[in-house]
Design an enzyme around this catalytic site. Sequence first.
Site, PDB file in Angstrom:
ATOM      1  N   LYS A  19      -8.908   0.902  -0.860  1.00 40.35           N
ATOM      2  CA  LYS A  19      -8.169   0.005  -1.381  1.00 40.35           C
ATOM      3  C   LYS A  19      -7.738   0.509  -3.049  1.00 40.35           C
ATOM      4  O   LYS A  19      -8.970   0.666  -3.713  1.00 40.35           O
ATOM      5  CB  LYS A  19      -8.392  -1.190  -1.993  1.00 40.35           C
ATOM      6  CG  LYS A  19      -6.758  -2.119  -2.703  1.00 40.35           C
ATOM      7  CD  LYS A  19      -7.987  -3.237  -2.469  1.00 40.35           C
ATOM      8  CE  LYS A  19      -8.870  -3.719  -3.688  1.00 40.35           C
ATOM      9  NZ  LYS A  19      -9.061  -3.246  -4.504  1.00 40.35           N
ATOM     10  N   ASP A 150      -9.477  -9.734  -1.545  1.00 41.17           N
ATOM     11  CA  ASP A 150      -8.603  -8.866  -1.563  1.00 41.17           C
ATOM     12  C   ASP A 150      -8.367  -8.653  -0.498  1.00 41.17           C
ATOM     13  O   ASP A 150      -7.487  -7.279   0.297  1.00 41.17           O
ATOM     14  CB  ASP A 150      -9.575  -8.190  -2.092  1.00 41.17           C
ATOM     15  CG  ASP A 150      -9.919  -7.104  -3.618  1.00 41.17           C
ATOM     16  OD1 ASP A 150      -8.749  -8.000  -4.031  1.00 41.17           O
ATOM     17  OD2 ASP A 150     -10.116  -6.752  -3.980  1.00 41.17           O
TER      18      ASP A 150
END
Length: 293
Positions: A19, A150
Amino acid sequence: MPVPDSISGFAVVEQAAAKINLALHVVGRREDGYHLLDSLVTFTEFGDRLGFSPATEDRFTISGHFGAALDADGDNLVTRARDRLREALVEQGQPAPPVHIHLEKNLPIASGIGGGSADAAATLRGLVLLWQARVPQDVLHALSVGLGADVPMCLAGHPLIARGIGEDITPVALPAIPVVLGNPLVGVSTPTVFKALASRQNPPLLLEAQQQDWPAVIARLRNDLEPPARQLCPEISRIADAMTATETRLVRMSGSGATCFALYNAMETAEAAAAALSQKHPHWFFTATTTLA
């Protein structure tokens, strides 16, 4: 891309993409201490990989370049995701039998590119497939939120804007962009970086309706965590300077660090940059990849 030997033969294989916070604006703080963020997020072809197969008892094994840094018998987001999904399924009367999960750890540990969160999200996806589970999206989202801020965006796995503490997600149409990831292999404490913030009330992330030159657009945004992270970890400045010396459009830190990313116009340029950086700085981690559209 061929499946690595470490997970060949598993019934289900899931990619846990890295990410990248292309931008991260800290816009406030809740009464419970959680920071409010606006973040432009994308993912890369490069990442960890997880394999899932039926077993007579639960097993969790680890391999990969950074696998030695993890303890398969310790607390881990992968096994936490397995256990929480199993609990939810059992409550609904669905089967969740023993499983062998193998993690091929290709991403540096605690590096600001969502490795553990991506692994947890991949575990949820992989076990839903392996167990042929019927899980409503709102239940899966709630499980992901409970695993970490997240994890919901990693579960989505596509370019997005994340707001709040990461749970408010809006898809964004981003093209695939060649990128180099660089990490000095020095850990940075996320709580310490947030504590060192000069301001917790910063301008929000705003995007124009139509975008053409995305690297130029991203360059006008910022990562509010980068200045304090650079102060706490001088290696971030050094690796960013080395990456800036290549033919890149933009270099910025991702998340709370210490990984930095560099955007390029062509994959060939990114690959050449990663090779040159690796040769010049063999004790740092570099890889060329592309973001996911």
